[in-house]
Design a protein around this motif. Structure first.
Motif, PDB file in Angstrom:
ATOM      1  N   UNK A 191      -0.304  -1.341   0.490  1.00  0.00           N
ATOM      2  CA  UNK A 191       0.548  -2.519   0.724  1.00  0.00           C
ATOM      3  C   UNK A 191       0.417  -3.002   2.165  1.00  0.00           C
ATOM      4  N   UNK A 192       0.367  -2.067   3.105  1.00  0.00           N
ATOM      5  CA  UNK A 192       0.276  -2.438   4.523  1.00  0.00           C
ATOM      6  C   UNK A 192      -0.998  -3.228   4.793  1.00  0.00           C
ATOM      7  N   UNK A 193      -2.128  -2.748   4.280  1.00  0.00           N
ATOM      8  CA  UNK A 193      -3.388  -3.444   4.475  1.00  0.00           C
ATOM      9  C   UNK A 193      -3.449  -4.770   3.733  1.00  0.00           C
ATOM     10  N   UNK A 194      -2.870  -4.816   2.529  1.00  0.00           N
ATOM     11  CA  UNK A 194      -2.834  -6.067   1.776  1.00  0.00           C
ATOM     12  C   UNK A 194      -2.015  -7.125   2.509  1.00  0.00           C
ATOM     13  N   UNK A 217      11.142  -5.098  -5.183  1.00  0.00           N
ATOM     14  CA  UNK A 217      11.158  -6.114  -4.132  1.00  0.00           C
ATOM     15  C   UNK A 217      11.743  -5.551  -2.837  1.00  0.00           C
ATOM     16  N   UNK A 218      12.847  -4.837  -2.951  1.00  0.00           N
ATOM     17  CA  UNK A 218      13.472  -4.249  -1.766  1.00  0.00           C
ATOM     18  C   UNK A 218      12.535  -3.240  -1.097  1.00  0.00           C
ATOM     19  N   UNK A 219      11.902  -2.382  -1.893  1.00  0.00           N
ATOM     20  CA  UNK A 219      10.972  -1.398  -1.352  1.00  0.00           C
ATOM     21  C   UNK A 219       9.820  -2.079  -0.613  1.00  0.00           C
ATOM     22  N   UNK A 220       9.204  -3.074  -1.250  1.00  0.00           N
ATOM     23  CA  UNK A 220       8.049  -3.752  -0.647  1.00  0.00           C
ATOM     24  C   UNK A 220       8.425  -4.463   0.651  1.00  0.00           C
ATOM     25  N   UNK A 221       9.571  -5.092   0.652  1.00  0.00           N
ATOM     26  CA  UNK A 221      10.009  -5.837   1.829  1.00  0.00           C
ATOM     27  C   UNK A 221      10.409  -4.909   2.968  1.00  0.00           C
ATOM     28  N   UNK A 222      11.241  -3.915   2.670  1.00  0.00           N
ATOM     29  CA  UNK A 222      11.755  -3.044   3.726  1.00  0.00           C
ATOM     30  C   UNK A 222      10.737  -2.028   4.211  1.00  0.00           C
ATOM     31  N   UNK A 223       9.906  -1.513   3.323  1.00  0.00           N
ATOM     32  CA  UNK A 223       8.966  -0.463   3.713  1.00  0.00           C
ATOM     33  C   UNK A 223       7.672  -1.023   4.286  1.00  0.00           C
ATOM     34  N   UNK A 224       7.162  -2.107   3.706  1.00  0.00           N
ATOM     35  CA  UNK A 224       5.856  -2.628   4.120  1.00  0.00           C
ATOM     36  C   UNK A 224       5.892  -4.062   4.623  1.00  0.00           C
ATOM     37  N   UNK A 225       7.045  -4.695   4.660  1.00  0.00           N
ATOM     38  CA  UNK A 225       7.148  -6.067   5.155  1.00  0.00           C
ATOM     39  C   UNK A 225       6.350  -7.068   4.333  1.00  0.00           C
ATOM     40  N   UNK A 242       2.023  -0.416  -7.310  1.00  0.00           N
ATOM     41  CA  UNK A 242       3.001   0.599  -7.690  1.00  0.00           C
ATOM     42  C   UNK A 242       3.610   1.193  -6.427  1.00  0.00           C
ATOM     43  N   UNK A 243       4.886   1.539  -6.492  1.00  0.00           N
ATOM     44  CA  UNK A 243       5.634   2.012  -5.319  1.00  0.00           C
ATOM     45  C   UNK A 243       5.598   3.511  -5.108  1.00  0.00           C
ATOM     46  N   UNK A 244       5.191   4.277  -6.123  1.00  0.00           N
ATOM     47  CA  UNK A 244       5.245   5.738  -6.012  1.00  0.00           C
ATOM     48  C   UNK A 244       3.876   6.351  -6.285  1.00  0.00           C
ATOM     49  N   UNK A 245       2.859   5.789  -5.668  1.00  0.00           N
ATOM     50  CA  UNK A 245       1.472   6.184  -5.881  1.00  0.00           C
ATOM     51  C   UNK A 245       0.882   6.639  -4.551  1.00  0.00           C
TER      52      UNK A 245
END
Length: 194
Positions: free
Chosen positions: A67-70, A104-112, A58-61
């Protein structure tokens, strides 16, 4: 004899020898899901033979920084046959409200994020996706929150379940992943260690 691509195939055909068969896909992975924001479903069987960590995201948790560690875990262990598979879900207090494209955009741009992310699904209750119903049946544990983790061996069998607060760099999680990576397919340790 020069064995270019066609010569090798011809030699195999003439000798009657066949390449070794791939192990059958586990029932857990034998399903098709769309990649996040994708249009065409793809088989999860493509991940058979890898140690997998399936995570509802989830993006707002408050746990979203996992995400960074994963991603770090995926990048470090992918060459050894490991993959994180992410499944966005809006089941917990509406913490994944966006479209698949926004996620997808959030995951890619925020956490790579480069690990495979799949279509937005429900992970609990009567609306749970077939994948998550089978994960529940295998472990007796449904996600109680975002970032619940299910660990699968190379044979596509669930061997462990880790709660949401278990971070990707947790020593117990890492030890179990390393144990599974060291075991070949079809002889990976079971959940009871046998």
């Amino acid at each position: 004899m020069n064995m270019n691509g066609r010569g090798w195939l011809l030699a195999i055909a003439l000798s009657g020898a066949m390449p070794a068969a791939q192990p059958a896909c586990s029932s857990l992975l034998d399903r098709e899901l769309r990649p996040l924001a994708g249009k065409t479903p793809e088989s999860l069987c493509q991940h058979q033979g890898k140690v997998l960590l399936i995570v509802n995201t989830a993006s707002k948790c408050g746990l979203t920084p996992q995400y960074e560690g994963l991603e770090a875990l995926h990048a470090r262990l992918e060459p050894q046959g490991f993959a994180v598979l992410g499944f966005p879900s809006n089941d917990f207090l509406g913490q994944e409200p966006g479209s698949e494209e926004q996620i997808q955009e959030f995951c890619t741009l925020t956490y790579g994020v480069t690990f495979p992310m799949y279509e937005k699904v429900s992970v609990k209750g009567a609306e749970a996706s077939p994948l998550y119903r089978e994960l529940l049946a295998a472990t007796g544990e449904a996600p109680g929150w975002n970032f619940h983790k299910y660990l699968l061996d190379r044979d596509g069998q669930v061997v462990a379940s880790f709660g949401s607060r278990t971070k990707p760099d947790d020593p117990a999680l890492l030890a179990k992943i390393e144990e599974l990576l060291a075991a070949p397919a079809e002889s990976s340790p079971s959940a009871d260690g046998t």
